[in-house]
Write a protein that holds these residues in place. Structure first.
Motif, short mmCIF file in Angstrom:
data_model
loop_
_atom_site.label_atom_id
_atom_site.label_comp_id
_atom_site.label_asym_id
_atom_site.label_seq_id
_atom_site.Cartn_x
_atom_site.Cartn_y
_atom_site.Cartn_z
N SER A 4 0.83 -1.21 0.00
CA SER A 4 0.00 0.00 0.00
C SER A 4 0.86 1.26 0.00
O SER A 4 0.51 2.26 -0.61
N VAL A 5 2.02 1.22 0.66
CA VAL A 5 2.94 2.36 0.66
C VAL A 5 3.51 2.54 -0.73
O VAL A 5 3.63 3.65 -1.23
N SER A 6 3.87 1.43 -1.40
CA SER A 6 4.41 1.48 -2.75
C SER A 6 3.37 2.02 -3.72
O SER A 6 3.68 2.83 -4.61
N VAL A 7 2.12 1.59 -3.58
CA VAL A 7 1.05 2.06 -4.47
C VAL A 7 0.82 3.55 -4.22
O VAL A 7 0.66 4.33 -5.16
N SER A 8 0.81 3.96 -2.99
CA SER A 8 0.61 5.37 -2.65
C SER A 8 1.75 6.22 -3.20
O SER A 8 1.52 7.28 -3.77
N PHE A 9 2.98 5.73 -3.05
CA PHE A 9 4.14 6.45 -3.59
C PHE A 9 4.05 6.53 -5.11
O PHE A 9 4.32 7.57 -5.70
N GLN A 11 1.34 6.43 -6.95
CA GLN A 11 0.27 7.37 -7.31
C GLN A 11 0.75 8.82 -7.18
O GLN A 11 0.46 9.65 -8.03
N ASP A 12 1.49 9.09 -6.12
CA ASP A 12 2.01 10.44 -5.92
C ASP A 12 2.98 10.83 -7.05
O ASP A 12 2.93 11.93 -7.59
#
Length: 115
Positions: A4-9, A11-12
């Motif tokens: 989820s951190v990788s996906v959020s990063f 997306q950013d």
């Protein structure tokens, strides 16, 4: 959680890249529009300057023509007066109406003779 951190990063980063790309595209379009409008405006200004110069030239030609026409009319009036004066002197009893009638008859005879 790492996913989820990788996906959020991701997306950013993607949002930032898209934002920069859109900003660059908008800047490019604005720049091109400014160039086109600026070129057309310069073209318009040059055309208007040419029209103003042409108008000034036409005004000058009109003033010259009006001046020449005035001079010709003055000469015609002077010549007309010079022609009428000896005719009046020949017949001092002739009033202005008689003179006009005789003058008109003379013009009619000339027109009939030339016609």
């Amino acid at each position: 959680m790492e996913v989820s951190v990788s996906v959020s990063f991701f997306q950013d980063e993607l949002a930032s890249t898209i934002e920069h790309a859109v900003k660059a595209a908008v800047d490019t379009v604005l720049c091109q529009i400014t160039k086109v409008v600026g070129g057309k405006f310069t073209e318009f200004q040059m055309e208007m300057a040419g029209k103003e110069k042409e108008n000034e030239s036409l005004k000058l030609r009109l003033e010259i023509s009006e001046s020449e026409l005035k001079a010709v009319r003055e000469c015609m009036n002077a010549a007309d007066a010079d022609i009428k004066q000896p005719l009046r002197n020949m017949n001092p009893d002739c009033n202005e109406q008689d003179f006009q009638r005789n003058e008109n008859q003379g013009l009619l005879q000339v027109k009939l003779h030339l016609g």
